[in-house]
Motif scaffolding. Structure first.
Motif, PDB file in Angstrom:
ATOM      1  N   ARG A   4      42.216  56.367  32.682  1.00  9.57           N
ATOM      2  CA  ARG A   4      42.217  55.325  33.848  1.00  9.57           C
ATOM      3  C   ARG A   4      41.301  54.261  33.995  1.00  9.57           C
ATOM      4  O   ARG A   4      40.038  54.425  33.495  1.00  9.57           O
ATOM      5  CB  ARG A   4      42.271  56.182  35.277  1.00  9.57           C
ATOM      6  N   LEU A   5      41.590  53.224  34.075  1.00  8.89           N
ATOM      7  CA  LEU A   5      40.828  51.935  34.307  1.00  8.89           C
ATOM      8  C   LEU A   5      40.161  51.840  35.613  1.00  8.89           C
ATOM      9  O   LEU A   5      40.906  51.805  36.655  1.00  8.89           O
ATOM     10  CB  LEU A   5      41.535  50.436  33.998  1.00  8.89           C
ATOM     11  N   LEU A   6      38.874  51.977  35.962  1.00  5.13           N
ATOM     12  CA  LEU A   6      38.301  51.642  37.019  1.00  5.13           C
ATOM     13  C   LEU A   6      37.436  50.166  37.022  1.00  5.13           C
ATOM     14  O   LEU A   6      37.379  49.816  38.324  1.00  5.13           O
ATOM     15  CB  LEU A   6      37.100  52.930  36.951  1.00  5.13           C
ATOM     16  N   ARG A   7      37.134  49.506  36.261  1.00  4.69           N
ATOM     17  CA  ARG A   7      36.281  48.217  36.405  1.00  4.69           C
ATOM     18  C   ARG A   7      36.574  47.541  35.152  1.00  4.69           C
ATOM     19  O   ARG A   7      36.678  48.012  33.969  1.00  4.69           O
ATOM     20  CB  ARG A   7      34.976  48.428  36.298  1.00  4.69           C
ATOM     21  N   ILE A   8      37.048  46.411  35.269  1.00  3.37           N
ATOM     22  CA  ILE A   8      37.445  45.395  34.205  1.00  3.37           C
ATOM     23  C   ILE A   8      36.475  44.016  34.448  1.00  3.37           C
ATOM     24  O   ILE A   8      35.994  43.909  35.457  1.00  3.37           O
ATOM     25  CB  ILE A   8      38.874  44.882  34.083  1.00  3.37           C
ATOM     26  N   ASN A   9      36.271  43.219  33.534  1.00  5.07           N
ATOM     27  CA  ASN A   9      35.643  42.083  33.604  1.00  5.07           C
ATOM     28  C   ASN A   9      36.602  40.907  33.652  1.00  5.07           C
ATOM     29  O   ASN A   9      37.916  41.175  33.502  1.00  5.07           O
ATOM     30  CB  ASN A   9      34.454  41.873  32.583  1.00  5.07           C
ATOM     31  N   PRO A  10      35.986  39.607  34.081  1.00  8.27           N
ATOM     32  CA  PRO A  10      36.980  38.508  33.996  1.00  8.27           C
ATOM     33  C   PRO A  10      37.829  38.238  32.649  1.00  8.27           C
ATOM     34  O   PRO A  10      38.915  37.921  32.710  1.00  8.27           O
ATOM     35  CB  PRO A  10      36.146  37.327  34.432  1.00  8.27           C
ATOM     36  N   ALA A  11      37.240  38.548  31.524  1.00  7.56           N
ATOM     37  CA  ALA A  11      37.853  38.023  30.328  1.00  7.56           C
ATOM     38  C   ALA A  11      39.125  39.314  30.102  1.00  7.56           C
ATOM     39  O   ALA A  11      40.121  38.968  29.342  1.00  7.56           O
ATOM     40  CB  ALA A  11      36.877  38.491  29.166  1.00  7.56           C
ATOM     41  N   PHE A  12      38.945  40.495  30.664  1.00  5.01           N
ATOM     42  CA  PHE A  12      40.031  41.365  30.607  1.00  5.01           C
ATOM     43  C   PHE A  12      41.439  40.671  31.538  1.00  5.01           C
ATOM     44  O   PHE A  12      42.527  40.725  30.922  1.00  5.01           O
ATOM     45  CB  PHE A  12      39.775  42.624  31.195  1.00  5.01           C
ATOM     46  N   THR A  13      40.956  40.166  32.459  1.00  5.91           N
ATOM     47  CA  THR A  13      42.015  39.403  33.286  1.00  5.91           C
ATOM     48  C   THR A  13      42.620  38.449  32.526  1.00  5.91           C
ATOM     49  O   THR A  13      43.903  38.124  32.545  1.00  5.91           O
ATOM     50  CB  THR A  13      41.301  38.980  34.600  1.00  5.91           C
ATOM     51  N   LYS A  14      41.767  37.557  31.924  1.00  4.61           N
ATOM     52  CA  LYS A  14      42.324  36.372  31.003  1.00  4.61           C
ATOM     53  C   LYS A  14      43.104  37.107  29.700  1.00  4.61           C
ATOM     54  O   LYS A  14      44.102  36.447  29.280  1.00  4.61           O
ATOM     55  CB  LYS A  14      40.967  35.548  30.419  1.00  4.61           C
ATOM     56  N   THR A  15      42.632  37.957  29.103  1.00  5.60           N
ATOM     57  CA  THR A  15      43.453  38.455  27.927  1.00  5.60           C
ATOM     58  C   THR A  15      44.629  39.277  28.251  1.00  5.60           C
ATOM     59  O   THR A  15      45.707  39.028  27.587  1.00  5.60           O
ATOM     60  CB  THR A  15      42.512  39.582  27.223  1.00  5.60           C
ATOM     61  N   PHE A  16      44.720  40.049  29.546  1.00  6.47           N
ATOM     62  CA  PHE A  16      45.860  40.876  29.687  1.00  6.47           C
ATOM     63  C   PHE A  16      46.609  40.385  31.042  1.00  6.47           C
ATOM     64  O   PHE A  16      47.967  40.694  31.075  1.00  6.47           O
ATOM     65  CB  PHE A  16      45.597  42.488  29.888  1.00  6.47           C
ATOM     66  N   GLY A  17      45.925  39.494  31.936  1.00 10.38           N
ATOM     67  CA  GLY A  17      46.729  38.912  32.900  1.00 10.38           C
ATOM     68  C   GLY A  17      46.603  39.734  34.232  1.00 10.38           C
ATOM     69  O   GLY A  17      47.204  39.375  35.220  1.00 10.38           O
ATOM     70  N   TYR A  18      45.822  40.652  34.276  1.00 14.51           N
ATOM     71  CA  TYR A  18      46.046  41.979  35.468  1.00 14.51           C
ATOM     72  C   TYR A  18      44.355  41.551  36.085  1.00 14.51           C
ATOM     73  O   TYR A  18      43.448  41.441  35.261  1.00 14.51           O
ATOM     74  CB  TYR A  18      45.953  43.301  34.682  1.00 14.51           C
ATOM     75  N   ALA A  19      44.287  41.814  37.208  1.00  6.51           N
ATOM     76  CA  ALA A  19      43.174  41.581  38.002  1.00  6.51           C
ATOM     77  C   ALA A  19      42.627  42.874  38.377  1.00  6.51           C
ATOM     78  O   ALA A  19      43.486  43.863  38.263  1.00  6.51           O
ATOM     79  CB  ALA A  19      43.482  40.807  39.153  1.00  6.51           C
ATOM     80  N   GLU A  20      41.468  43.035  38.957  1.00 10.21           N
ATOM     81  CA  GLU A  20      40.790  44.413  39.307  1.00 10.21           C
ATOM     82  C   GLU A  20      41.648  44.973  40.146  1.00 10.21           C
ATOM     83  O   GLU A  20      41.898  46.238  40.135  1.00 10.21           O
ATOM     84  CB  GLU A  20      39.330  44.000  39.469  1.00 10.21           C
ATOM     85  N   ASN A  21      42.132  44.396  41.140  1.00 11.77           N
ATOM     86  CA  ASN A  21      42.987  44.778  42.280  1.00 11.77           C
ATOM     87  C   ASN A  21      44.316  45.563  41.836  1.00 11.77           C
ATOM     88  O   ASN A  21      45.093  45.951  42.660  1.00 11.77           O
ATOM     89  CB  ASN A  21      43.321  43.932  43.568  1.00 11.77           C
ATOM     90  N   GLU A  22      44.795  45.297  40.433  1.00 11.10           N
ATOM     91  CA  GLU A  22      45.961  45.766  40.043  1.00 11.10           C
ATOM     92  C   GLU A  22      45.753  47.018  39.058  1.00 11.10           C
ATOM     93  O   GLU A  22      46.637  47.389  38.421  1.00 11.10           O
ATOM     94  CB  GLU A  22      46.768  44.661  39.179  1.00 11.10           C
TER      95      GLU A  22
END
Length: 181
Positions: free
Chosen positions: A52-70
């Protein structure tokens, strides 16, 4: 030092206590540095528990399109196109094996295909997982184009060779510098 004080109104005595917080301040500074590094990286960083993903950085959002609240419904490989390969990778992690240069075809939130190169470790005792992902889609596309180009060149070379071999007269090949070969 961190001070706290209390006044006894009846006796007019001030009671004070101090504690050394230098280690706490040092720890907070280290955490701020780590957080800055985590957030500034151009590589996608993930922290998770089990898969399970608990924390991501902004580059994850840029790469995959998902924000931390998702993150609630996301696992480390829930975007993988081949879920069997993803399950096998999770099993390796759970056995304590790390995934190094693990390349998998995944889906961006917008539906586009992305190729991801993962490096992931999981602590077997705690289930804590740490991963770094790099989008290698452009490299994969360039490699595909190069492979196609090489096939065309090989086919053309075979055609030229058969023309030369079937010619009734001598054939002279001249390159751009007009050298005869």
């Amino acid at each position: 030092l961190e001070w706290s004080a209390t006044i006894d109104v009846q006796t007019a005595i001030v009671y004070a206590a101090a504690r050394d917080v230098s280690e706490l301040v040092n720890t907070e500074n280290i955490l701020k540095l780590a957080d800055t590094f985590f957030n500034m990286s151009s590589e996608a960083f993930v922290v998770g528990k089990d898969d399970r993903l608990l924390r991501i950085n902004p580059a994850f959002t840029k790469t995959f399109g998902y924000a931390e609240n998702e993150l609630e419904n996301l696992t480390i490989f829930s975007m993988a196109k081949d879920q069997q390969v993803a399950k096998e990778a999770i099993e390796k992690l759970k056995k304590g094996e790390s995934l190094n240069e693990f390349v998998i075809d995944e889906k961006h939130k917008n539906g586009s295909d992305i190729w991801i190169n993962w490096n992931i470790i999981m602590d077997k005792q705690t289930g804590s997982m740490y991963g770094v992902a790099r989008d290698i889609t452009q490299i994969k596309l360039a490699q595909k184009n190069l492979d196609e180009y090489n096939k065309i060149v090989e086919k053309n070379e075979k055609q030229i060779q058969s023309i030369i071999e079937g010619a009734p007269d001598s054939v002279v090949v001249v390159n751009a510098e007009t050298l005869i070969k």
